[in-house]
Design an enzyme around this catalytic site. Structure first.
Site, mmCIF file in Angstrom:
data_model
loop_
_atom_site.group_PDB
_atom_site.id
_atom_site.type_symbol
_atom_site.label_atom_id
_atom_site.label_comp_id
_atom_site.label_asym_id
_atom_site.label_seq_id
_atom_site.Cartn_x
_atom_site.Cartn_y
_atom_site.Cartn_z
ATOM 1 N N ARG A 11 1.057 -0.925 -0.263
ATOM 2 C CA ARG A 11 0.392 -0.336 0.162
ATOM 3 C C ARG A 11 0.923 1.493 0.316
ATOM 4 O O ARG A 11 1.814 1.177 0.787
ATOM 5 C CB ARG A 11 -1.051 0.350 0.655
ATOM 6 C CG ARG A 11 -1.805 0.923 0.990
ATOM 7 C CD ARG A 11 -3.139 0.799 2.462
ATOM 8 N NE ARG A 11 -3.605 -0.048 2.464
ATOM 9 C CZ ARG A 11 -4.198 -0.853 1.777
ATOM 10 N NH1 ARG A 11 -4.988 0.164 1.177
ATOM 11 N NH2 ARG A 11 -5.008 -1.991 1.448
ATOM 12 N N GLU B 252 0.491 -7.570 -3.725
ATOM 13 C CA GLU B 252 -0.979 -7.301 -3.583
ATOM 14 C C GLU B 252 -0.490 -5.373 -3.616
ATOM 15 O O GLU B 252 -0.277 -4.686 -2.947
ATOM 16 C CB GLU B 252 -1.708 -7.571 -2.608
ATOM 17 C CG GLU B 252 -3.315 -6.994 -2.366
ATOM 18 C CD GLU B 252 -3.141 -6.788 -0.984
ATOM 19 O OE1 GLU B 252 -4.634 -5.698 -1.138
ATOM 20 O OE2 GLU B 252 -3.695 -7.807 -0.574
ATOM 21 N N THR C 240 -8.338 -3.838 -1.987
ATOM 22 C CA THR C 240 -8.910 -2.409 -2.406
ATOM 23 C C THR C 240 -9.789 -2.293 -3.978
ATOM 24 O O THR C 240 -9.759 -1.104 -4.267
ATOM 25 C CB THR C 240 -8.230 -0.762 -2.330
ATOM 26 O OG1 THR C 240 -7.342 -1.503 -1.168
ATOM 27 C CG2 THR C 240 -9.244 0.036 -1.337
ATOM 28 N N LYS D 227 -10.626 -13.743 3.011
ATOM 29 C CA LYS D 227 -9.597 -12.574 3.900
ATOM 30 C C LYS D 227 -10.631 -11.915 4.962
ATOM 31 O O LYS D 227 -11.080 -10.775 5.117
ATOM 32 C CB LYS D 227 -9.376 -11.146 2.879
ATOM 33 C CG LYS D 227 -8.477 -10.144 3.839
ATOM 34 C CD LYS D 227 -7.732 -8.966 3.067
ATOM 35 C CE LYS D 227 -9.066 -7.478 2.751
ATOM 36 N NZ LYS D 227 -8.418 -6.658 1.993
ATOM 37 N N GLY E 105 -2.694 -6.419 11.047
ATOM 38 C CA GLY E 105 -1.875 -6.647 12.313
ATOM 39 C C GLY E 105 -1.274 -7.914 12.691
ATOM 40 O O GLY E 105 -0.861 -8.345 13.589
ATOM 41 N N GLY F 56 0.749 -5.922 5.185
ATOM 42 C CA GLY F 56 1.286 -4.977 5.095
ATOM 43 C C GLY F 56 2.322 -4.176 5.618
ATOM 44 O O GLY F 56 3.214 -3.915 5.371
ATOM 45 N N SER F 57 1.910 -3.087 6.570
ATOM 46 C CA SER F 57 2.470 -2.490 7.316
ATOM 47 C C SER F 57 4.233 -3.118 8.018
ATOM 48 O O SER F 57 4.831 -2.457 8.164
ATOM 49 C CB SER F 57 1.965 -1.459 8.044
ATOM 50 O OG SER F 57 1.381 -2.676 8.994
#
Length: 212
Positions: free
Chosen positions: A18, A41, A70, A130, A160, A180-181
């Site tokens: 992202r 993704e 998204t 998901k 998370g 992700g992050s």
């Protein structure tokens, strides 16, 4: 509609990029592929996402699953197909989006949080689910919902999740994740992403090595 299954993956991990910019795509995606990620993704709320997806598709070796997150509309599915994307991830359950993506040959992973959403996604032909945000549902919440789902439906925990809690999900039989992050933040260099990827895969293998 027949469900398009997720392809076999040694490590069923989706790298979520992202905020990735097109000029960063080659370096970051290359670093992930080199370290062993085979599913990537790029969320559509990233800058000029279809350019980044097209770059990733062109450079990825056969067998890699590249696509968008998204995804909210059928028009976005059409655009994703145009650039060669094979993975469609959405934050919600929109049957028309899931079905169109399936007709385009895409693996589909809609986001769910409740049994109603999960069953609706399964009925629409989703390849997998998901569970998002997994940090709120937790392993116990996912276990409770999974009890009413088709047994052959792939389940991924997203939101998370990082190397620090792989073992918590392994305890309930979950081995697929969207990362992700914990793996990538906007502006990270390809070198930094490579180091994070190496550490993440080592942690995954330490937990799941005997199950692969």
């Amino acid at each position: 509609m027949d469900r398009i299954p997720l392809p076999p993956m040694e490590r069923p991990l989706i790298a979520i990029l992202r905020g990735l910019k097109p000029e960063e795509a080659e370096g970051v995606v290359g670093a992930l592929i080199e370290t062993g990620f085979t599913a990537i993704e790029i969320p559509l709320n990233s800058p000029d996402p279809f350019r980044s997806i097209e770059t990733a598709v062109k450079m990825a070796p056969a067998g890699c699953l590249i696509g968008a997150g998204t995804v909210l509309t059928t028009a976005q599915v059409e655009r994703l197909a145009d650039v060669g994307g094979r993975l469609m991830v959405s934050p919600n359950v929109e049957p028309a989006v899931i079905r169109l993506a399936a007709t385009k040959g895409m693996v589909t992973m809609p986001g769910v949080f409740t049994p109603t959403e999960a069953l609706a996604a399964a009925a629409a032909g989703a390849s997998g689910l998901k569970f998002f945000p997994a940090s709120v549902l937790g392993p116990s919440g996912i276990t409770a919902i999974r009890a009413v789902l088709p047994g052959d439906l792939e389940i991924a925990a997203v939101g998370g999740v990082s190397e620090v809690n792989f073992a918590d999900y392994a305890a309930i039989g979950i081995r697929s994740f969207g990362l992700g992050s914990s793996l990538y933040k906007p502006g990270m260099s390809a070198g930094d992403v490579r180091q994070r990827a190496i550490a993440t895969l080592a942690a995954y293998d330490a937990v799941y090595g005997g199950q692969q």
